[in-house]
Design an enzyme around this catalytic site. Structure first.
Site, short mmCIF file in Angstrom:
data_model
loop_
_atom_site.label_atom_id
_atom_site.label_comp_id
_atom_site.label_asym_id
_atom_site.label_seq_id
_atom_site.Cartn_x
_atom_site.Cartn_y
_atom_site.Cartn_z
N ARG A 27 19.73 -2.65 -2.47
CA ARG A 27 18.47 -2.05 -2.01
C ARG A 27 18.69 -0.63 -1.48
NH1 ARG A 27 16.46 0.56 2.22
NH2 ARG A 27 17.59 -0.83 3.60
N ASP A 28 19.41 -0.50 -0.39
CA ASP A 28 19.56 0.81 0.24
C ASP A 28 20.40 1.73 -0.64
OD1 ASP A 28 19.39 2.78 2.14
OD2 ASP A 28 20.51 1.72 3.68
N HIS A 220 23.67 -0.39 11.61
CA HIS A 220 23.52 0.12 10.24
C HIS A 220 23.94 1.59 10.27
CE1 HIS A 220 21.13 0.18 6.35
NE2 HIS A 220 21.34 1.46 6.57
N CYS A 253 19.03 8.13 1.66
CA CYS A 253 17.64 7.71 1.86
C CYS A 253 16.76 8.73 1.15
CB CYS A 253 17.27 7.65 3.33
SG CYS A 253 15.53 7.19 3.57
P1 HMG Z 1 0.40 5.16 0.81
O1 HMG Z 1 0.62 6.14 -0.29
O2 HMG Z 1 -0.11 5.66 2.12
O3 HMG Z 1 -0.43 3.91 0.29
O4 HMG Z 1 1.83 4.50 1.02
P2 HMG Z 1 -1.82 3.29 0.76
O5 HMG Z 1 -1.57 2.32 1.85
O6 HMG Z 1 -2.79 4.44 1.03
O7 HMG Z 1 -2.28 2.55 -0.57
C1 HMG Z 1 -2.51 3.29 -1.78
C2 HMG Z 1 -2.32 2.40 -3.00
O8 HMG Z 1 -0.97 1.90 -3.01
C3 HMG Z 1 -3.25 1.19 -3.00
O9 HMG Z 1 -3.58 0.92 -4.34
C4 HMG Z 1 -2.34 0.09 -2.50
O10 HMG Z 1 -2.74 -1.19 -2.94
C5 HMG Z 1 -1.02 0.49 -3.13
P3 HMG Z 1 -5.04 1.30 -4.96
O11 HMG Z 1 -6.00 0.58 -4.08
O12 HMG Z 1 -5.10 2.79 -4.80
O13 HMG Z 1 -4.94 0.82 -6.35
N1 HMG Z 1 0.09 -0.10 -2.35
C6 HMG Z 1 1.05 -0.87 -2.85
N2 HMG Z 1 1.34 -1.27 -4.11
C7 HMG Z 1 2.39 -2.09 -4.26
N3 HMG Z 1 3.17 -2.52 -3.24
C8 HMG Z 1 2.92 -2.12 -1.99
C9 HMG Z 1 1.82 -1.27 -1.76
N4 HMG Z 1 1.32 -0.72 -0.64
C10 HMG Z 1 0.26 0.00 -1.01
N5 HMG Z 1 3.70 -2.56 -0.98
C11 HMG Z 1 3.39 2.91 1.83
C12 HMG Z 1 2.15 3.72 2.15
C13 HMG Z 1 3.89 2.33 3.14
C14 HMG Z 1 3.01 1.81 0.88
C15 HMG Z 1 4.46 3.85 1.19
O14 HMG Z 1 4.68 4.90 2.07
C16 HMG Z 1 5.76 3.16 0.88
O15 HMG Z 1 5.83 2.31 0.00
N6 HMG Z 1 6.88 3.57 1.60
C17 HMG Z 1 8.17 2.99 1.42
C18 HMG Z 1 9.20 4.07 1.27
C19 HMG Z 1 10.58 3.48 1.23
O16 HMG Z 1 10.81 2.41 0.71
N7 HMG Z 1 11.55 4.22 1.78
C20 HMG Z 1 12.91 3.82 1.82
C21 HMG Z 1 13.16 2.81 2.90
S1 HMG Z 1 14.76 3.04 3.56
C22 HMG Z 1 14.57 3.13 5.23
O17 HMG Z 1 13.47 3.12 5.70
C23 HMG Z 1 15.78 3.22 6.07
C24 HMG Z 1 16.63 1.95 6.14
O18 HMG Z 1 17.35 1.82 4.93
C25 HMG Z 1 17.61 2.02 7.30
C26 HMG Z 1 18.57 3.19 7.23
O19 HMG Z 1 19.13 3.44 6.15
O20 HMG Z 1 18.82 3.78 8.29
C27 HMG Z 1 15.78 0.69 6.31
MG MG Z 2 21.02 2.97 5.11
#
Ligand code: HMG
Ligand code: MG
Length: 314
Positions: A27-28, A220, A253
């Site tokens: 994943r990460d 982490h 990231c």
């Molecule tokens: P947004 O663009 O604000 O979406 O994203 P929204 O809430 O306005 O929704 C818009 C559309 O997206 C809608 O569809 C939703 O249904 C759809 P429409 O009605 O327009 O057809 N939608 C989705 N579709 C599928 N799956 C979903 C989903 N959610 C909404 N889950 C959102 C907001 C939070 C969804 C977006 O910003 C996002 O997905 N972010 C994730 C980014 C990510 O994964 N980053 C990497 C993570 S790593 C990390 O955080 C660090 C970590 O690894 C620790 C470390 O390393 O230190 C954990």
């Molecule tokens: Mg990480």
């Protein structure tokens, strides 16, 4: 003498007897790859990690596919893992939509991911910090009602690329909020790898003082400044027994440009084996997996241990 490919075992005092490694490579690690990794390669990677003895393998994310296209195949990948028995396969969910997708496939462990800073909450989740916590609250409640295990990540616990040093109280506030929602465990992320051991000890002590016990905490670390193992050792001395790592040191990231690779699982296992700490991981099989994956990705692994144990392949 040590066995070939293994460190000499010299235990140190007052460290845990056993550490659970929370493997985040699929994943990460893979969320950050430039090229698309075929779903079958991801599935084989996860099977190989399980075969090497890893019992918790974070498999993928049910985030919005436009945000992390590298993991847009979660629906195709997850069913390919159905034969893995005795291996926990947590998945990231950012909101109710992500939870529903994960539950529909039978996921039994999820992780929500908060930030200790406003800037990263906005960059990673398109929400303010409080808005993102408000999104997580019903997600965690529903997951718990379904009997699903919930991990709460807190990113940017030490430094943030936009805001600089992160005050302890910000991290404590977010950790307490996630615990109050019902998270079973937390993972303290040094997302850009700027932590040093004293800072780690200070944060762990501050969390304990504010009612967050060590036994719910995982760490982490990212290895940007070469501090990940030193930071891990400090956390072990404090009593932490869950350590996140990424096979071969994959990672970074996509929403924090200064984030480099996660702590490499092989480097972690080498240190833990040398300390006589049980992990259940077969270092030879794990290294072979990272060498194999590096071939698939067309580049060598940044892990020192992978390089040392497989010089001909690097
Ligand atoms: P947004 O663009 O604000 O979406 O994203 P929204 O809430 O306005 O929704 C818009 C559309 O997206 C809608 O569809 C939703 O249904 C759809 P429409 O009605 O327009 O057809 N939608 C989705 N579709 C599928 N799956 C979903 C989903 N959610 C909404 N889950 C959102 C907001 C939070 C969804 C977006 O910003 C996002 O997905 N972010 C994730 C980014 C990510 O994964 N980053 C990497 C993570 S790593 C990390 O955080 C660090 C970590 O690894 C620790 C470390 O390393 O230190 C954990
Ligand atoms: Mg990480």
């Amino acid at each position: 003498m040590s066995a070939p490919g293994l460190p000499m075992v010299v235990p140190a005092q007052d460290l845990p007897e056993r550490v659970r490694i929370h493997e985040v490579g699929p994943r990460d690690g893979l969320q950050n790859e430039k090229s698309a990794v075929p779903t079958e390669v991801k599935a084989e990677f996860i099977h190989r990690l399980a075969d090497a003895g890893l019992t918790t393998v974070e498999a993928t994310s049910f985030v919005r596919p436009e945000w992390v296209p590298q993991l847009a195949d979660a629906e195709q990948l997850f069913p390919l893992l159905g034969d893995l028995r005795g291996v926990a396969l947590p998945v990231l969910v950012p909101n109710r939509r992500g939870l529903d997708r994960a539950l529909a496939l039978g996921a039994r462990r999820i992780a929500v991911f908060a930030s200790a800073t406003e800037s990263f909450a906005k960059a990673n989740l398109n929400r303010t910090l409080d808005e993102s916590l408000a999104v997580f609250e019903p997600v965690v409640r529903h997951a718990k009602d379904e009997g699903v295990h919930v991990r709460g990540y807190v990113s940017m616990c030490f430094g943030d690329p936009w805001e600089g040093a992160v005050p302890l109280h910000q991290v404590v506030r977010v950790c307490r909020a996630l615990m109050a929602m019902g998270c079973d465990e937390l993972s303290l992320g040094d997302t850009i790898g700027v932590a040093t051991p004293g800072h780690v000890l200070e944060l762990l002590a501050a969390l304990n003082e504010e009612g967050v016990p060590t036994n719910v905490l995982g760490v982490h670390f990212h290895d940007t400044y070469g501090q990940a193992l030193a930071n891990t050792y400090a956390a072990l001395e404090h009593g932490v027994t869950t350590v996140d790592a990424s096979a071969g040191g994959l990672g970074g990231c996509p929403y924090a440009k200064s984030a480099t690779g996660n702590l490499a699982t092989e480097d972690l296992v080498w240190m833990l084996q040398g300390l006589g700490i049980e992990t259940g991981v077969d270092l030879g099989r794990l290294t072979a997996t990272s060498v194999w994956l590096a071939e698939q990705l067309g580049r060598s692994s940044p892990s020192r241990t992978v390089r040392a144990l497989s010089p001909k392949d690097q």
